[in-house]
Enzyme design. Structure first.
Site, PDB file in Angstrom:
ATOM      1  N   GLU A 127       0.838  -1.203   0.000  1.00 49.59           N
ATOM      2  CA  GLU A 127       0.000   0.000   0.000  1.00 49.59           C
ATOM      3  C   GLU A 127       0.871   1.250   0.000  1.00 49.59           C
ATOM      4  O   GLU A 127       0.485   2.279  -0.543  1.00 49.59           O
ATOM      5  CB  GLU A 127      -0.938   0.003   1.213  1.00 49.59           C
ATOM      6  CG  GLU A 127      -2.052   1.036   1.091  1.00 49.59           C
ATOM      7  CD  GLU A 127      -3.109   0.901   2.167  1.00 49.59           C
ATOM      8  OE1 GLU A 127      -4.293   1.085   1.850  1.00 49.59           O
ATOM      9  OE2 GLU A 127      -2.755   0.611   3.327  1.00 49.59           O
ATOM     10  N   HIS A 144       7.034 -27.328   2.715  1.00 48.02           N
ATOM     11  CA  HIS A 144       6.329 -28.421   2.050  1.00 48.02           C
ATOM     12  C   HIS A 144       5.339 -27.882   1.023  1.00 48.02           C
ATOM     13  O   HIS A 144       4.401 -28.587   0.637  1.00 48.02           O
ATOM     14  CB  HIS A 144       5.622 -29.284   3.093  1.00 48.02           C
ATOM     15  CG  HIS A 144       6.571 -29.899   4.072  1.00 48.02           C
ATOM     16  ND1 HIS A 144       7.173 -31.123   3.871  1.00 48.02           N
ATOM     17  CD2 HIS A 144       7.071 -29.431   5.249  1.00 48.02           C
ATOM     18  CE1 HIS A 144       7.986 -31.400   4.880  1.00 48.02           C
ATOM     19  NE2 HIS A 144       7.938 -30.385   5.734  1.00 48.02           N
ATOM     20  N   LYS A 178     -12.776   2.571  -3.420  1.00 43.70           N
ATOM     21  CA  LYS A 178     -13.923   2.966  -2.594  1.00 43.70           C
ATOM     22  C   LYS A 178     -14.955   3.726  -3.423  1.00 43.70           C
ATOM     23  O   LYS A 178     -16.165   3.482  -3.341  1.00 43.70           O
ATOM     24  CB  LYS A 178     -13.458   3.856  -1.436  1.00 43.70           C
ATOM     25  CG  LYS A 178     -12.610   3.170  -0.378  1.00 43.70           C
ATOM     26  CD  LYS A 178     -12.213   4.191   0.681  1.00 43.70           C
ATOM     27  CE  LYS A 178     -11.282   3.615   1.724  1.00 43.70           C
ATOM     28  NZ  LYS A 178     -10.854   4.640   2.710  1.00 43.70           N
TER      29      LYS A 178
END
Length: 545
Positions: free
Chosen positions: A351, A382, A510
């Site tokens: 960000e 793994h 937004k």
């Protein structure tokens, strides 16, 4: 070419990057490499010897930092200059952990005094809840706290609370809600008693869509269980700048904690946003968290670049991203309590430095913020470690581990450490074809099969990593570690000449999200958008495929 890529030091680094020996050779010819390329500060030890770097590399990187005025930019941040130039704001999360006698003036006010007043208010609040003196609307003490936020007001408190699980005092349970998906808050509310539950709503504007939606749902649940509007003040508090909206909601003005424009969300856990942390670990431990971060602030502000831990780490990230085309960086935490840190550092870095124009608006012609990802050891060994060892992409790695465990059970910790150190060695050293063939010499395979399998077992090595150690995970060492990554992020942005403290991409998301919401609820015509968005909205409206 931009001003940065035209610099002689930048161009020297480009040439130098093509001449470096394999790390195997560097270690064989530099017996003091570990001692020469490690440092410690603030309870942390950094081994950066397993990097593609010689002494010439380091000299050039430090020269680049000086050529780009990194030292003066560090001073400007700590002095409270408006280095967030697009919003004309100071960047002073460091003031949140400054000692009480420090004076930092912003708009004519000593903000350290304001911070100390807030800490005192937090102390009173924490004491009232943990002692049981704060009563709910039926006279019962609070047992559960639900923290509602999004982004920095959610991730920081959640990850730090998780990391400091050994320091929980045990008086309260804390639950975190962020996602606007109704499943999140529905599942959190199950099993909670409204008579003993308190909600902490964190939103600077008291209007952040996800946070407000979740808070309204929490309020509806609370009122639906038999409480009244007048009872809201005993069960809801806020961290917000918008006192008017918070009081209109029903929160007592005395129970609203401040936020400031000079603190970005992803840097805010040190403020009243960290209230859930303090409720879980107590204010003394919360202050230790702040003290550890402040110690790293002092190190960053006052240590020469050549011994400066955040500077060294920031320069290496830039080195690989800009001169070796590394597109991502992996953070591997060899401690279960620290398992959430990669996600926190992901938000912090991406960000902040996911930008494509310089401070003066010029398009960059170099890579900026890499993708940050990771997980906890040894689980990753793994899974994605295969890509680190034999994949075609260069992915620098940070390994983080305490030397001592909070849970020293049997041989667990020594095995954890052996895996951590073994992975860094394997990434650096690799395995040659000759070594792989020699390992197969005693097998029953024929020569042709051995040669084929040996090719598959070759690992190029020369994969860079840093290792960060601490004696033990404590509030202080965690504070220092997080501040280390904050300042590492700053170093990169300062050299790249970008603004690490705004987030216009988030703001656009937004804005468009609100516009789409109007169309989903049919208050606007969906057909005004592109055909893909129109089609998706119409499918949602009809409720089936």
């Amino acid at each position: 070419m931009t001003e940065l890529t035209q610099q002689a030091t930048w161009q020297a680094l480009e040439k130098h990057s093509k001449t470096l020996s394999h790390m195997r050779e560097l270690f064989s010819t530099e017996p003091q490499r570990f001692n020469d390329m490690s440092t410690q500060a603030c309870g942390l030890f950094l081994d950066y010897s397993k990097n593609r770097a010689s002494q010439e590399t380091m000299s050039l990187l430090f020269k680049l930092a000086k050529d780009t005025q990194l030292e003066s930019k560090i001073k400007a941040m700590f002095a409270g200059e408006a280095i967030n130039n697009t919003e004309q704001r100071a960047v002073l999360h460091t003031a949140l952990r400054a000692p009480a006698d420090k004076v930092i003036i912003v708009d004519g006010n000593n903000i350290v005094a304001e911070v100390q007043q807030t800490l005192a208010k937090m102390s009173e609040f924490v004491e009232s809840l943990t002692s049981g003196s704060w009563k709910g609307y039926t006279g019962k003490a609070i047992t559960d706290v639900v923290s509602i936020g999004i982004g920095g007001s959610f991730l920081g408190p959640k990850i730090v609370s998780q990391a400091l699980r050994p320091y929980w005092t045990g008086e309260l349970n804390c639950h975190f809600v962020a996602n606007v998906d109704g499943t999140s808050i529905t599942e959190k509310l199950k099993g909670l008693d409204p008579q003993t539950t308190l909600f902490v709503m964190s939103s600077k504007s008291f209007g952040t869509q996800e946070t407000l939606t979740n808070t309204l749902t929490a309020k509806a649940w609370f009122l639906g269980q038999g409480a009244s509007q007048s009872d809201v003040a005993k069960h809801f508090v806020a961290v917000s700048s918008n006192v008017a909206k918070a009081t209109e909601f029903g929160i007592d003005a005395d129970n609203i904690f401040p936020m400031w424009d000079w603190v970005g969300g992803r840097y805010s856990l040190w403020s009243a946003i960290g209230l859930p942390i303090a409720l879980l670990i107590g204010m003394d431990n919360f202050r230790e968290l702040l003290a550890g971060a402040h110690e790293m602030d002092e190190h960053f502000a006052n240590t020469p670049l050549e011994d400066n831990m955040p500077v060294i780490m920031g320069l290496f990230s830039l080195w690989y991203g800009n001169f070796f085309n590394a597109q991502s960086h992996v953070v591997l935490t060899y401690d279960h309590y620290l398992r959430g840190l990669p996600a926190y550092f992901q938000q912090l870095d991406m960000e902040s430095n996911g930008k494509s124009v310089t401070l003066n608006g010029t398009d960059v012609d170099y890579s900026t913020g890499p993708v940050i990802w990771g997980g906890e050891g040894t689980n990753g060994q793994h899974a994605y470690h295969q890509l680190l060892h034999q994949g075609t992409a260069l992915i620098p790695a940070d390994f983080i581990m305490p030397l001592n465990s909070h849970n020293p059970v049997g041989e667990h910790h020594v095995q954890l450490a052996s895996n951590c150190f073994g992975q860094t060695q394997a990434l650096m050293q690799g395995r040659t074809y000759e070594e792989a063939l020699a390992e197969l010499s005693s097998s029953s395979l024929n020569d042709e099969q051995k040669q084929l399998i040996a090719k598959h077992k070759v690992m190029p090595g020369n994969k860079p990593s840093n290792t960060i150690l601490m004696d033990k995970l404590t509030p202080s060492t965690l504070g220092a570690l997080i501040a280390l990554y904050e300042h590492r992020t700053f170093v990169q942005g300062a050299i790249w000449q970008i603004n690490s403290f705004d987030q216009w991409g988030v703001e656009l998301g937004k804005q468009l999200g609100n516009d789409v919401l109007d169309r989903l609820t049919a208050s606007k015509d969906a057909d005004e958008l592109d055909t893909s968005s129109n089609g998706l909205i119409n499918l949602f409206r009809q409720g089936n495929i």
